[in-house]
Design an enzyme around this catalytic site. Structure first.
Site, short mmCIF file in Angstrom:
data_model
loop_
_atom_site.label_atom_id
_atom_site.label_comp_id
_atom_site.label_asym_id
_atom_site.label_seq_id
_atom_site.Cartn_x
_atom_site.Cartn_y
_atom_site.Cartn_z
N SER A 1 0.84 -1.20 0.00
CA SER A 1 0.00 0.00 0.00
C SER A 1 0.87 1.24 0.00
CB SER A 1 -0.90 0.01 1.23
OG SER A 1 -1.76 -1.09 1.19
N LYS B 1 3.38 5.90 -8.87
CA LYS B 1 4.42 6.78 -8.35
C LYS B 1 3.86 8.17 -8.09
CE LYS B 1 8.30 4.30 -8.57
NZ LYS B 1 9.11 4.09 -7.38
#
Lengths: 130, 426
Positions: free
Chosen positions: A50, A87
């Site tokens: 996560s 990202k």
């Protein structure tokens, strides 16, 4: 993939009619809210760890729009080391970086120094089951 | 300012199926990749890197297995639900640039660009390519010309250019480009016509363009003349913008292994029949006639080869799965012969028409018809919601041992929650 929820403006009953009936009553459409550009928007499932800082968890659904350009601090899908990964996109002094949300320097990828890395799309929403 | 009347762009996706697979699998970018036809039979899409290895289009997979192993070629079974969804996205993106669009195939479309100034065509074409690539991830090539046939020719050359775009409008290079195109690569020139033209010394598109009208008229049919006129820049076919409803619907598959038993053929015909019925119901159509066909492999020796088909004309037009399956199985029983190894089975509905215009038959009872209609709606709704074949009829079988081979499927489907592409957090 259709998701339509009924959206009631008033209850049916006797008495004074709702003044709102003159307004068009329509089902609420979550697709229209989440997807601004249909041909360029994909749903992608998160796999693995996560990313608590941004609130993305394993098995969440990401709404990803390829037509958008990333802004500073956008969450993006990028193609890094032959894999699609989630990202953070960060701009610093005319340079762009990808980070994994942590402050560790080794996680910071300079996009100019790594031209093989490209942004696949910009994440616009996270759908998380509670 | 030059302003040509007719301006048509042919937008074609480069190695479309390979590009779809690459979109969610960056590890196969820049590597040789091929996609196989259903049942993993032949090669139907190749990346540029695979073309270099001399892997030919349409070649049976077993013939190239050695090259595949030696060069670590990435192999994929065709994944049509993915390709279909990406295709819809590409077409929707193209519609932003011109509402006048003819979707010619899963990966090609003609666009009417007549409203664009001649000098802006290249710029506009480049914008189309850039947008489609950014939005959908699919690289394209564009050919622009005054007729469909010429835009096809321009596209053929554009594929080989680095720029990916060729504009023949007001171009001095048209003849030079046409002389580079082999006669068999001209749009509308099939195998037979190619043989005939070559016999008469016509080897390139340029030579064909310069043939005399009277010779073409005398030696070919109306389609042959059209092709030549269009090469000369005279438009003969307009864009087919409104998709006509289909007149026939065919569903057929090769089996994953050879099938001999009637029960297994029953299952497969039932499944195909259900698929076809769902298709025509989604277009609100009904069928007048069912054709069932079965065959062994065409490579079987004479004695072991068998192929047959049976038509059934329905007393009342219908799109009712239960009724259609009943009739299809009667037809199958009629043509089934014991002792053959069947390789393919299929069903064709023909004489399709709008469901609303059908006439009531003396023998049709309205009450049960309404009930059936509601049942069909419930089936279609359930299958849309819970996935294909969630609700079926028992004859279709549950295990489907005969089902097609898809050993190398990427199993990604951008339009189904269960098979969405994934991204990792690293």
């Amino acid at each position: 993939m259709k998701l339509l929820l009924p959206f009631h403006l008033h209850k049916v009953g006797a008495g004074f009619p709702s003044p709102a009936t003159d307004y068009v009553e329509d089902d609420i459409d979550l697709n229209a809210h989440l997807i601004k550009n249909i041909p360029s928007t994909f749903l992608i499932r998160v796999q693995g760890k996560s990313m608590n800082i941004i609130g993305i968890h394993d098995d969440d659904l990401l709404v990803v729009d390829r037509s958008l350009n990333p802004k500073n601090f956008s969450t993006v899908i990028a193609n890094v080391n032959e894999e699609l990964v989630v990202k953070n996109f960060v701009k610093e002094k005319n340079q762009s970086f990808l980070t994994s949300g942590s402050k560790k320097l080794k996680d910071k990828i300079n996009l100019i120094e790594n031209p093989e890395i490209c942004i696949w799309g910009v994440v616009t929403y996270v759908i998380h089951a509670l | 300012m030059l302003y040509s009347k007719n301006k048509i762009a042919l937008v074609d996706c480069n190695s479309f199926y390979v590009s779809c697979e690459r979109l969610f699998n960056p590890s196969i970018i820049k590597k040789p990749v091929i996609v196989l036809s259903s049942n993993d039979g032949c090669i139907i899409s190749r990346s540029t890197e695979a073309k270099v290895l001399d892997i030919k289009m349409g070649e049976p997979y077993f013939k190239v297995e050695k090259i595949v192993k030696k060069n670590d070629v990435k192999v994929f079974s065709s994944n049509y639900s993915l390709y279909g969804d990406i295709s819809r996205r590409v077409m929707k993106t193209l519609k932003q640039f011109s509402p006048q669009i003819e979707i010619y195939s899963i990966d090609e479309a003609f666009l009417d660009l007549s409203s664009i100034k001649d000098e802006d065509l290249l710029k506009h074409g480049n914008k189309i390519r850039k947008t489609v690539l950014k939005w959908t991830g699919i690289p394209t090539s564009i050919g622009i010309a005054t007729t469909k046939t010429l835009s096809k020719a321009a596209n053929y050359v554009a594929k080989k250019e680095k720029s990916g775009i060729v504009n023949l409008i007001n171009s001095k290079q048209t003849d030079e480009i046409l002389s580079k195109i082999n006669i068999n690569d001209v749009w509308g020139v099939g195998r037979q016509l190619t043989k005939f033209y070559i016999k008469n010394g016509i080897k390139t598109a340029y030579q064909l363009k310069n043939m005399h009208d009277s010779w073409i008229k005398k030696n070919t049919n109306v389609f042959g003349s059209r092709t030549v006129m269009e090469l000369k820049g005279i438009p003969c076919t307009s864009l087919e913008i409104y998709q006509e409803k289909r007149k026939n619907c065919c569903v057929s598959r090769s089996f994953g292994r050879k099938v001999t038993k009637l029960e297994e053929l029953d299952e497969s015909i039932t499944t195909h029949c259900l698929n076809a019925a769902e298709k025509i119901r989604s277009d609100n159509q009904t069928t007048k006639r069912i054709t069932v066909f079965i065959r062994t492999s065409p490579f079987q020796k004479d004695k072991n080869y068998y192929a047959n088909s049976k038509d059934i004309d329905l007393p009342v037009r219908t799109n009712d799965s239960i009724e259609l399956v009943k009739q299809a199985l009667i037809a199958l029983k009629y043509i089934y012969r014991k002792g053959y190894k069947y390789q393919k089975a299929g069903i064709i509905f023909s004489g399709l028409n709008d469901a609303d215009v059908y006439k009531k038959n003396l023998f049709s009872s309205i009450n049960s018809e309404e009930k059936r209609k509601r049942l069909m709606k419930a089936i279609d709704y359930t299958n849309i919601k819970y996935g294909r074949h969630a609700l079926s009829i028992a004859q279709a079988g549950l295990r489907k041992k005969w089902n097609i081979k898809r050993q190398h499927s990427s199993k990604i489907d951008t339009a189904c929650f269960d098979f969405l592409p994934t991204a990792k957090i690293a």
